[in-house]
Motif scaffolding. Structure first.
Motif, PDB file in Angstrom:
ATOM      1  N   TYR A 190       0.841  -1.201   0.000  1.00 36.86           N
ATOM      2  CA  TYR A 190       0.000   0.000   0.000  1.00 36.86           C
ATOM      3  C   TYR A 190       0.874   1.249   0.000  1.00 36.86           C
ATOM      4  O   TYR A 190       0.637   2.203  -0.761  1.00 36.86           O
ATOM      5  CB  TYR A 190      -0.904  -0.030   1.228  1.00 36.86           C
ATOM      6  N   LEU A 191       1.898   1.273   0.853  1.00 38.62           N
ATOM      7  CA  LEU A 191       2.785   2.432   0.921  1.00 38.62           C
ATOM      8  C   LEU A 191       3.729   2.501  -0.272  1.00 38.62           C
ATOM      9  O   LEU A 191       4.005   3.593  -0.794  1.00 38.62           O
ATOM     10  CB  LEU A 191       3.585   2.397   2.226  1.00 38.62           C
ATOM     11  N   GLU A 192       4.208   1.362  -0.712  1.00 35.75           N
ATOM     12  CA  GLU A 192       5.056   1.339  -1.909  1.00 35.75           C
ATOM     13  C   GLU A 192       4.342   1.936  -3.107  1.00 35.75           C
ATOM     14  O   GLU A 192       4.919   2.714  -3.867  1.00 35.75           O
ATOM     15  CB  GLU A 192       5.431  -0.109  -2.235  1.00 35.75           C
ATOM     16  N   HIS A 193       3.096   1.540  -3.286  1.00 29.34           N
ATOM     17  CA  HIS A 193       2.300   2.023  -4.410  1.00 29.34           C
ATOM     18  C   HIS A 193       2.149   3.536  -4.367  1.00 29.34           C
ATOM     19  O   HIS A 193       1.950   4.178  -5.409  1.00 29.34           O
ATOM     20  CB  HIS A 193       0.920   1.353  -4.381  1.00 29.34           C
ATOM     21  N   ARG A 194       2.276   4.116  -3.182  1.00 29.97           N
ATOM     22  CA  ARG A 194       2.152   5.559  -3.019  1.00 29.97           C
ATOM     23  C   ARG A 194       3.496   6.262  -3.040  1.00 29.97           C
ATOM     24  O   ARG A 194       3.588   7.452  -2.714  1.00 29.97           O
ATOM     25  CB  ARG A 194       1.364   5.861  -1.743  1.00 29.97           C
ATOM     26  N   GLY A 195       4.547   5.554  -3.416  1.00 33.25           N
ATOM     27  CA  GLY A 195       5.834   6.179  -3.669  1.00 33.25           C
ATOM     28  C   GLY A 195       6.807   6.220  -2.523  1.00 33.25           C
ATOM     29  O   GLY A 195       7.833   6.916  -2.594  1.00 33.25           O
ATOM     30  N   TYR A 196       6.548   5.458  -1.466  1.00 40.57           N
ATOM     31  CA  TYR A 196       7.462   5.437  -0.328  1.00 40.57           C
ATOM     32  C   TYR A 196       8.531   4.356  -0.495  1.00 40.57           C
ATOM     33  O   TYR A 196       8.267   3.295  -1.078  1.00 40.57           O
ATOM     34  CB  TYR A 196       6.705   5.163   0.968  1.00 40.57           C
ATOM     35  N   CYS A 197       9.722   4.620   0.030  1.00 43.08           N
ATOM     36  CA  CYS A 197      10.725   3.576   0.217  1.00 43.08           C
ATOM     37  C   CYS A 197      10.397   2.884   1.540  1.00 43.08           C
ATOM     38  O   CYS A 197      10.402   3.524   2.603  1.00 43.08           O
ATOM     39  CB  CYS A 197      12.132   4.172   0.286  1.00 43.08           C
ATOM     40  N   VAL A 198      10.108   1.593   1.477  1.00 39.98           N
ATOM     41  CA  VAL A 198       9.589   0.871   2.627  1.00 39.98           C
ATOM     42  C   VAL A 198      10.544  -0.241   3.039  1.00 39.98           C
ATOM     43  O   VAL A 198      11.047  -0.994   2.173  1.00 39.98           O
ATOM     44  CB  VAL A 198       8.199   0.274   2.307  1.00 39.98           C
ATOM     45  N   PHE A 199      10.776  -0.338   4.325  1.00 38.99           N
ATOM     46  CA  PHE A 199      11.675  -1.341   4.870  1.00 38.99           C
ATOM     47  C   PHE A 199      11.023  -1.997   6.094  1.00 38.99           C
ATOM     48  O   PHE A 199      10.174  -1.404   6.749  1.00 38.99           O
ATOM     49  CB  PHE A 199      13.007  -0.704   5.275  1.00 38.99           C
ATOM     50  N   SER A 200      11.431  -3.219   6.394  1.00 36.48           N
ATOM     51  CA  SER A 200      10.936  -3.899   7.591  1.00 36.48           C
ATOM     52  C   SER A 200      12.028  -4.789   8.151  1.00 36.48           C
ATOM     53  O   SER A 200      12.858  -5.311   7.403  1.00 36.48           O
ATOM     54  CB  SER A 200       9.684  -4.728   7.272  1.00 36.48           C
ATOM     55  N   LEU A 201      12.026  -4.965   9.458  1.00 32.41           N
ATOM     56  CA  LEU A 201      13.051  -5.762  10.109  1.00 32.41           C
ATOM     57  C   LEU A 201      12.426  -6.867  10.942  1.00 32.41           C
ATOM     58  O   LEU A 201      11.253  -6.794  11.311  1.00 32.41           O
ATOM     59  CB  LEU A 201      13.922  -4.889  11.012  1.00 32.41           C
ATOM     60  N   ASP A 202      13.229  -7.889  11.219  1.00 32.69           N
ATOM     61  CA  ASP A 202      12.908  -8.894  12.229  1.00 32.69           C
ATOM     62  C   ASP A 202      13.644  -8.516  13.513  1.00 32.69           C
ATOM     63  O   ASP A 202      14.805  -8.113  13.473  1.00 32.69           O
ATOM     64  CB  ASP A 202      13.344 -10.282  11.781  1.00 32.69           C
ATOM     65  N   TYR A 203      13.007  -8.696  14.653  1.00 29.26           N
ATOM     66  CA  TYR A 203      13.659  -8.367  15.920  1.00 29.26           C
ATOM     67  C   TYR A 203      13.092  -9.263  17.014  1.00 29.26           C
ATOM     68  O   TYR A 203      12.045  -9.898  16.853  1.00 29.26           O
ATOM     69  CB  TYR A 203      13.452  -6.889  16.282  1.00 29.26           C
ATOM     70  N   GLY A 204      13.794  -9.299  18.132  1.00 30.01           N
ATOM     71  CA  GLY A 204      13.311 -10.032  19.297  1.00 30.01           C
ATOM     72  C   GLY A 204      13.223 -11.527  19.094  1.00 30.01           C
ATOM     73  O   GLY A 204      12.378 -12.198  19.684  1.00 30.01           O
ATOM     74  N   GLN A 205      14.137 -12.093  18.275  1.00 28.40           N
ATOM     75  CA  GLN A 205      14.104 -13.533  17.999  1.00 28.40           C
ATOM     76  C   GLN A 205      14.561 -14.320  19.226  1.00 28.40           C
ATOM     77  O   GLN A 205      15.439 -13.885  19.973  1.00 28.40           O
ATOM     78  CB  GLN A 205      15.013 -13.868  16.814  1.00 28.40           C
ATOM     79  N   LEU A 206      13.959 -15.490  19.407  1.00 32.56           N
ATOM     80  CA  LEU A 206      14.409 -16.434  20.416  1.00 32.56           C
ATOM     81  C   LEU A 206      15.069 -17.620  19.732  1.00 32.56           C
ATOM     82  O   LEU A 206      14.628 -18.046  18.646  1.00 32.56           O
ATOM     83  CB  LEU A 206      13.229 -16.933  21.263  1.00 32.56           C
ATOM     84  N   PRO A 207      16.134 -18.178  20.310  1.00 32.91           N
ATOM     85  CA  PRO A 207      16.819 -19.325  19.689  1.00 32.91           C
ATOM     86  C   PRO A 207      15.860 -20.481  19.440  1.00 32.91           C
ATOM     87  O   PRO A 207      15.083 -20.866  20.325  1.00 32.91           O
ATOM     88  CB  PRO A 207      17.886 -19.703  20.730  1.00 32.91           C
ATOM     89  N   GLY A 208      15.910 -21.009  18.227  1.00 33.00           N
ATOM     90  CA  GLY A 208      15.108 -22.176  17.892  1.00 33.00           C
ATOM     91  C   GLY A 208      13.648 -21.891  17.618  1.00 33.00           C
ATOM     92  O   GLY A 208      12.859 -22.816  17.442  1.00 33.00           O
ATOM     93  N   VAL A 209      13.260 -20.600  17.579  1.00 28.57           N
ATOM     94  CA  VAL A 209      11.862 -20.241  17.307  1.00 28.57           C
ATOM     95  C   VAL A 209      11.803 -19.503  15.970  1.00 28.57           C
ATOM     96  O   VAL A 209      12.119 -18.310  15.904  1.00 28.57           O
ATOM     97  CB  VAL A 209      11.267 -19.357  18.425  1.00 28.57           C
ATOM     98  N   PRO A 210      11.430 -20.183  14.891  1.00 26.59           N
ATOM     99  CA  PRO A 210      11.339 -19.520  13.590  1.00 26.59           C
ATOM    100  C   PRO A 210      10.020 -18.776  13.429  1.00 26.59           C
ATOM    101  O   PRO A 210       9.036 -19.087  14.106  1.00 26.59           O
ATOM    102  CB  PRO A 210      11.439 -20.680  12.602  1.00 26.59           C
ATOM    103  N   PHE A 211      10.005 -17.805  12.520  1.00 26.47           N
ATOM    104  CA  PHE A 211       8.793 -17.089  12.100  1.00 26.47           C
ATOM    105  C   PHE A 211       8.207 -16.181  13.169  1.00 26.47           C
ATOM    106  O   PHE A 211       7.816 -15.057  12.883  1.00 26.47           O
ATOM    107  CB  PHE A 211       7.693 -18.049  11.614  1.00 26.47           C
ATOM    108  N   PHE A 212       8.084 -16.656  14.417  1.00 28.89           N
ATOM    109  CA  PHE A 212       7.423 -15.897  15.474  1.00 28.89           C
ATOM    110  C   PHE A 212       8.476 -15.138  16.283  1.00 28.89           C
ATOM    111  O   PHE A 212       9.244 -15.733  17.040  1.00 28.89           O
ATOM    112  CB  PHE A 212       6.615 -16.822  16.384  1.00 28.89           C
ATOM    113  N   HIS A 213       8.476 -13.812  16.147  1.00 32.34           N
ATOM    114  CA  HIS A 213       9.518 -12.998  16.770  1.00 32.34           C
ATOM    115  C   HIS A 213       8.914 -11.990  17.752  1.00 32.34           C
ATOM    116  O   HIS A 213       7.763 -12.111  18.138  1.00 32.34           O
ATOM    117  CB  HIS A 213      10.336 -12.284  15.697  1.00 32.34           C
TER     118      HIS A 213
END
Length: 299
Positions: free
Chosen positions: A86-109
């Motif tokens: 939605y924001l990209e389509h409106r001309g924004y440079c958009v970024f996202s990060l992963d954070y707060g990872q726990l060892p051995g826990v994929p996808f859910f951060h």
């Protein structure tokens, strides 16, 4: 079964509901990456879809990159499959990060200590600013992702690097999960166990030491614009008005005041709610804001 297990089961189930709608998308995205022979890293998957493009240069119309900060049990792709395009389509440079990872826990951060997550955000904002050549970024976060950046702004020197923070259903003053956490004192050791296993969950409870430190001395810091977008039907951060901030340069929005027909709850307001998305766009570019109504769902 011990009493604390009966309590933590519903707590985990309710929090996991926030991420439940995202699991199929994550599985499909990572499966497609694996078939291509690339490493299955969520931000790389997003990059191929358009956002997290480090060659993007902000335009004169939108001079600041937008960093999306996912919520508890979320990740850098699934939380933003609706808002990032939605924001990209409106001309924004958009970024996202992963954070707060726990060892051995994929996808859910976003489960690790929030102070450490804020350090990850700090490093990521520096990375985005260096890549884009911008001097400031705008932050848009969901749930914990709308609250955690406030620690970065207040305690880690983030304020000079951030123009605006937009929180979608942010946990700004602690959560009770519809009052369920008020039962914790009746189960000795339950809160300590919750905090030890998944630190960010315990830190987000009403009255936690983290929440006291975060909000001591006021909700905001000078120089940053704040927007909070809440829904009356939030079942995780309750009561929903605890999401709102007090202070200068704050705009608090209840989405049902703009569209009474909007039934989004805690997860959907960030995943699919284009009425909320329209308010995000208004917050990012207030000089060109347009009225948000139920019809904004079609824009």
């Amino acid at each position: 079964m011990p009493p604390w297990k009966r309590l933590l089961g519903p707590l985990a189930a309710l929090l996991l509901a926030t991420a439940a709608t995202a699991v199929p998308a994550a599985t499909a995205a990572h499966a497609a990456t694996a078939q291509s022979g690339a490493a299955p890293h969520s931000s790389e998957v997003a990059g191929r879809g358009g956002w997290n493009d480090y060659s993007c240069r902000p335009s004169a119309a939108h001079p600041r990159p937008v960093v999306l900060v996912h919520g508890t049990f979320g990740n850098s792709v699934d939380n933003w499959l609706g808002l990032a395009p939605y924001l990209e389509h409106r001309g924004y440079c958009v970024f996202s990060l992963d954070y707060g990872q726990l060892p051995g826990v994929p996808f859910f951060h976003a489960l690790g200590p929030i102070e450490k997550s804020a350090e990850q955000l700090s490093a990521y904002v520096d990375k985005v600013l260096a890549a884009t050549g911008a001097t400031e970024a705008d932050l848009v976060g969901h749930s914990q992702g709308g609250m955690m950046p406030r620690y970065y702004l207040r305690f880690l020197g983030g304020a000079p690097k951030v123009n605006a923070l937009v929180g979608i259903a942010p946990n700004n003053h602690g959560a009770t999960l519809g009052g369920l956490t008020h039962l914790l004192p009746f189960f000795p050791g339950a809160e300590e166990l919750l905090t030890a296993a998944t630190p960010a969950l315990g830190q987000q409870l009403v009255g936690s030491d983290f929440m006291k430190k975060l909000n001591e001395g006021g909700d905001t810091v000078p120089g940053v614009r704040y927007t909070v977008i809440a829904t009356r039907y939030d079942e995780v951060v309750t009561p929903h008005r605890t999401q709102f901030l007090s202070g200068a340069n704050v705009r608090n929005i209840l989405i049902q005041d703009l569209c009474p027909l909007d039934l989004s709850e805690h997860a959907l307001i960030a995943l699919t709610d284009r009425i909320a998305f329209h308010e995000v766009a208004n917050a990012l570019d207030p000089a060109h804001a347009t009225t948000t109504t139920c019809a904004s769902a079609l824009s």
